[in-house]
Design a protein around this motif. Sequence first.
Motif, short mmCIF file in Angstrom:
data_model
loop_
_atom_site.label_atom_id
_atom_site.label_comp_id
_atom_site.label_asym_id
_atom_site.label_seq_id
_atom_site.Cartn_x
_atom_site.Cartn_y
_atom_site.Cartn_z
N GLY A 98 0.80 -1.21 0.00
CA GLY A 98 0.00 0.00 0.00
C GLY A 98 0.84 1.26 0.00
O GLY A 98 2.02 1.24 0.31
N LEU A 99 0.21 2.36 -0.37
CA LEU A 99 0.87 3.66 -0.35
C LEU A 99 0.86 4.23 1.07
O LEU A 99 -0.03 3.92 1.86
CB LEU A 99 0.13 4.64 -1.27
CG LEU A 99 0.17 4.34 -2.76
CD1 LEU A 99 -0.78 5.26 -3.50
CD2 LEU A 99 1.57 4.49 -3.29
N GLY A 100 1.83 5.08 1.37
CA GLY A 100 1.87 5.75 2.66
C GLY A 100 0.83 6.86 2.71
O GLY A 100 0.36 7.34 1.68
N GLU A 101 0.46 7.28 3.90
CA GLU A 101 -0.54 8.35 4.07
C GLU A 101 -0.06 9.66 3.46
O GLU A 101 -0.84 10.37 2.84
CB GLU A 101 -0.82 8.57 5.55
CG GLU A 101 -1.57 7.46 6.22
CD GLU A 101 -1.74 7.75 7.71
OE1 GLU A 101 -1.70 8.94 8.11
OE2 GLU A 101 -1.90 6.77 8.46
N ARG A 102 1.21 10.00 3.67
CA ARG A 102 1.76 11.26 3.15
C ARG A 102 2.61 11.04 1.91
O ARG A 102 2.55 11.84 0.98
CB ARG A 102 2.63 11.93 4.21
CG ARG A 102 1.81 12.43 5.40
CD ARG A 102 2.69 13.10 6.43
NE ARG A 102 3.48 14.17 5.84
CZ ARG A 102 4.56 14.67 6.41
NH1 ARG A 102 5.00 14.19 7.55
NH2 ARG A 102 5.22 15.65 5.83
N ASP A 145 -1.09 10.34 -3.45
CA ASP A 145 -1.92 9.76 -4.51
C ASP A 145 -1.16 8.80 -5.41
O ASP A 145 -1.73 8.26 -6.34
CB ASP A 145 -2.51 10.89 -5.38
CG ASP A 145 -3.45 11.77 -4.58
OD1 ASP A 145 -4.14 11.25 -3.68
OD2 ASP A 145 -3.48 12.99 -4.85
N GLY A 146 0.14 8.61 -5.17
CA GLY A 146 0.94 7.69 -5.96
C GLY A 146 1.61 8.31 -7.17
O GLY A 146 2.23 7.60 -7.96
N ARG A 147 1.52 9.63 -7.32
CA ARG A 147 2.20 10.31 -8.43
C ARG A 147 3.68 10.46 -8.11
O ARG A 147 4.05 10.78 -6.99
CB ARG A 147 1.59 11.67 -8.70
CG ARG A 147 0.30 11.62 -9.49
CD ARG A 147 -0.14 13.03 -9.89
NE ARG A 147 -0.43 13.87 -8.74
CZ ARG A 147 -1.61 13.91 -8.11
NH1 ARG A 147 -2.60 13.17 -8.54
NH2 ARG A 147 -1.79 14.70 -7.08
N ILE A 148 4.52 10.29 -9.13
CA ILE A 148 5.96 10.44 -8.94
C ILE A 148 6.28 11.93 -8.82
O ILE A 148 6.06 12.70 -9.73
CB ILE A 148 6.74 9.82 -10.12
CG1 ILE A 148 6.42 8.33 -10.22
CG2 ILE A 148 8.24 10.05 -9.94
CD1 ILE A 148 7.02 7.66 -11.45
N ALA A 149 6.80 12.30 -7.65
CA ALA A 149 7.13 13.70 -7.38
C ALA A 149 8.62 13.98 -7.58
O ALA A 149 8.99 15.05 -8.07
CB ALA A 149 6.72 14.07 -5.96
N PRO A 177 6.41 10.60 10.01
CA PRO A 177 5.12 9.93 10.09
C PRO A 177 4.38 9.95 8.74
O PRO A 177 4.44 10.93 8.00
CB PRO A 177 4.33 10.75 11.12
CG PRO A 177 5.27 11.75 11.67
CD PRO A 177 6.49 11.78 10.84
N GLY A 178 3.72 8.83 8.42
CA GLY A 178 2.92 8.74 7.20
C GLY A 178 3.72 8.39 5.96
O GLY A 178 3.19 8.41 4.85
N VAL A 179 5.00 8.07 6.12
CA VAL A 179 5.85 7.71 4.99
C VAL A 179 6.19 6.23 5.07
O VAL A 179 6.54 5.73 6.13
CB VAL A 179 7.15 8.55 4.98
CG1 VAL A 179 8.10 8.09 3.89
CG2 VAL A 179 6.83 10.01 4.83
N THR A 180 6.05 5.53 3.94
CA THR A 180 6.42 4.12 3.88
C THR A 180 7.54 3.93 2.87
O THR A 180 7.73 4.73 1.97
CB THR A 180 5.22 3.22 3.50
OG1 THR A 180 4.76 3.61 2.21
CG2 THR A 180 4.11 3.32 4.51
N HIS A 181 8.26 2.82 3.04
CA HIS A 181 9.36 2.46 2.14
C HIS A 181 9.02 1.12 1.50
O HIS A 181 8.71 0.16 2.20
CB HIS A 181 10.67 2.37 2.94
CG HIS A 181 11.80 1.79 2.17
ND1 HIS A 181 12.57 0.77 2.64
CD2 HIS A 181 12.29 2.08 0.94
CE1 HIS A 181 13.49 0.45 1.75
NE2 HIS A 181 13.34 1.24 0.71
#
Length: 137
Positions: free
Chosen positions: A47-51, A113-117, A80-84
Amino acid sequence: MTGLVVCVAVLVLASAYGVLHRRRSGRVRVRGRDDGKRLGAAELGDGLGERATLVQFSSAFCAPCRATRRTLTEVAAMVPGVTHVEIDAEQRLELVRALDILKTPTVLVLDADGRIARRATGQPRKADVIAALGEAV
């Protein structure tokens, strides 16, 4: 005498290339070709992270990949809210080709939202990753 001039010229060019390559490796930057590309749980296998999400493309025999894994794991624990998420590039060649991953480690910073930043090729520094997270959120 000509051989000496050629040798010196080659050494100067090789040194300039080495300095340029070292300065660019690991820098987190925006790439125009990443505009609009989005990754979800199906592509990541997680899953994606919250942030934000830090996506690392690695290979089995890549020494900088292990150091990058440690760095990104520490950053994900600190913020917080970041996943690897780590992806084996050799087993996900279709994703590697679609995202134009040319070497490992490559780190993608995804927004909520899963967009590459942002993107980093090579081993990024912890401060650069944290700064990229601040800009991506």
